[in-house]
Design an enzyme around this catalytic site. Structure first.
Site, PDB file in Angstrom:
ATOM      1  N   HIS A 145       5.486  -3.825  14.472  1.00 26.28           N
ATOM      2  CA  HIS A 145       4.840  -4.563  13.380  1.00 26.28           C
ATOM      3  C   HIS A 145       5.182  -6.038  13.546  1.00 26.28           C
ATOM      4  O   HIS A 145       6.205  -6.519  13.058  1.00 26.28           O
ATOM      5  CB  HIS A 145       5.324  -4.035  12.021  1.00 26.28           C
ATOM      6  N   HIS A 165       3.068  -9.933  13.725  1.00 29.42           N
ATOM      7  CA  HIS A 165       1.826 -10.680  13.578  1.00 29.42           C
ATOM      8  C   HIS A 165       1.774 -11.837  14.565  1.00 29.42           C
ATOM      9  O   HIS A 165       2.720 -12.624  14.668  1.00 29.42           O
ATOM     10  CB  HIS A 165       1.701 -11.218  12.152  1.00 29.42           C
ATOM     11  N   ASP A 200      -0.075 -14.616  14.497  1.00 26.03           N
ATOM     12  CA  ASP A 200      -0.068 -15.947  13.904  1.00 26.03           C
ATOM     13  C   ASP A 200       1.239 -16.265  13.176  1.00 26.03           C
ATOM     14  O   ASP A 200       1.465 -17.424  12.803  1.00 26.03           O
ATOM     15  CB  ASP A 200      -1.269 -16.152  12.974  1.00 26.03           C
ATOM     16  N   HIS A 235      -0.876  -1.711   5.674  1.00 24.78           N
ATOM     17  CA  HIS A 235       0.133  -2.398   4.871  1.00 24.78           C
ATOM     18  C   HIS A 235       0.103  -1.794   3.461  1.00 24.78           C
ATOM     19  O   HIS A 235      -0.917  -1.889   2.762  1.00 24.78           O
ATOM     20  CB  HIS A 235      -0.187  -3.882   4.743  1.00 24.78           C
ATOM     21  N   GLU A 275       4.446  -2.672  -0.284  1.00 28.72           N
ATOM     22  CA  GLU A 275       5.183  -3.926  -0.116  1.00 28.72           C
ATOM     23  C   GLU A 275       5.042  -4.768  -1.383  1.00 28.72           C
ATOM     24  O   GLU A 275       5.994  -4.964  -2.116  1.00 28.72           O
ATOM     25  CB  GLU A 275       4.661  -4.693   1.101  1.00 28.72           C
ATOM     26  N   ASP A 302       8.003  -8.384  11.969  1.00 30.45           N
ATOM     27  CA  ASP A 302       6.916  -8.873  11.120  1.00 30.45           C
ATOM     28  C   ASP A 302       6.399 -10.215  11.639  1.00 30.45           C
ATOM     29  O   ASP A 302       5.288 -10.306  12.115  1.00 30.45           O
ATOM     30  CB  ASP A 302       7.359  -8.975   9.656  1.00 30.45           C
TER      31      ASP A 302
END
Length: 349
Positions: free
Chosen positions: A20, A22, A24, A205, A208, A286
């Site tokens: 997991h 990202h 960006d 997702h 959270e 993350d």
């Protein structure tokens, strides 16, 4: 060598998986500096270190909104094929630097069309960067395509169609991300039915920024085989049992979960409770840049703040390999590499 240094060397030696992460949220400040200079883009600082406040949160980040604001700064620099290919390549390089031998990088291609790039050009560029990183560093890197909760259905269907076209070139799965509280998972049943029709595995997702009902919806009706984050699963024991019985892994991201206030603090982080209850847990970064983290840091924090021992760290690493959206032979080879290192280091499995 003191005990802490010995532990850190051991953590560094372990082969790892990051499921997991990202794209960006993991751009290097040095890369933004170089991209800006080559394109004549203005910057708020003329040194890479000066860009860190615009790209990274402090550990006392005030909210999820403050955390997400960091992404807006980098997205303007991720609108051409050269930049996307470079950033993807460098993310594999970052993984290799801490012996992460398998990574699944996720991104929303719709966020990179501001200068007219087609979805196929965007996908081509990111996959080319991952592939070049694989060849250079020996890390297996796959791609997860994100649908955004606030995007219209046609945009998200187009993202899934693009994922399906590149399924045999490195796309591993599709995901749903964005404002979980305002756009609950139940709004997206048709979208992820479409993903399954196209043969794409699903991670969502959930749990959270909103409660465990979104986890249940993701598993039962959206067909999720993994849950992104899921830290709020403990709020409903029946849903926890459902996740446990179906062997749905959680993609926990501890440092990020603390920073976004998904969990109040380290003394309340549920990872050890989940492990003891038999929930399948994986540990991930993350966003390496936004959170200022690495997998090794995540493991250290869990040992220091949550009381995990090295055996439990190995357990979550193994779960990461087993939960990967990859062919079984490859997953088995990762587990064997982990077992070999543990045997060499005297860690009992």
């Amino acid at each position: 060598m003191d005990e802490r240094n010995e532990r850190n060397e051991l953590l560094a030696a372990l082969p790892k998986a990051d499921l997991h992460i990202h794209l960006d949220g993991s751009v290097k400040p040095e890369t933004i500096l170089a991209l800006a200079h080559s394109r004549g883009f203005p910057l708020p600082a003329d040194q890479a270190d000066g860009l860190i406040p615009y790209m990274q949160v402090e550990d006392d980040c005030e909210s999820l909104q403050a955390y997400l604001s960091k992404f807006q700064f980098v997205l303007g620099f991720m609108q051409d094929t050269e930049a996307l290919e470079r950033i993807a390549y460098e993310l594999v390089e970052q993984a290799a630097a801490e012996r992460c031998i398998y990574t699944e990088v996720r991104f929303a291609p719709q966020l990179h069309t501001e200068q007219g790039l087609s979805l196929d050009a965007i996908m081509d560029s990111v996959l080319a960067g991952l592939k070049r990183g694989e060849e250079r560093f020996g890390v297996v890197a796959r791609l997860i395509v994100i649908c955004m909760r606030h995007h219209a259905m046609p945009e998200n269907r187009a993202a899934i169609e693009a994922a399906a076209r590149f399924k045999d070139r490195g796309v591993a799965a599709v995901d749903l991300a964005g404002d979980e509280a305002f756009y609950p998972a139940g709004l997206f049943r048709d979208l992820f039915a479409f993903a399954h029709e196209n043969g794409l595995p699903v991670t969502i997702h959930a749990g959270e920024a909103a409660g465990p009902a979104n986890i249940e919806e993701a598993v039962v009706h959206l067909g999720a085989s993994r849950i992104g984050h899921g830290v709020r699963l403990r709020e409903d024991q029946a849903i926890l049992e459902l996740v446990k019985q179906r062997r749905i892994p959680l993609e926990l991201c501890p440092v990020s979960n603390i920073q976004t206030k998904a969990v109040a603090g380290w003394n309340d982080y549920p990872v050890l409770d989940y492990i003891r209850q038999g929930v399948r847990v994986t540990i991930n970064t993350d966003n390496r840049t936004v959170s200022g983290t690495t997998l090794t840091r995540e493991y250290r924090m869990l040992m220091d703040e949550c009381g995990l021992d090295i055996g439990q760290i190995v357990l979550v690493i193994r779960c990461g390999f087993e939960a990967a959206f990859a062919e079984q032979e490859l997953k088995d080879s990762f587990v064997q590499k982990l077992a070999d290192v543990c045997r060499e280091k005297g860690i009992l499995l």
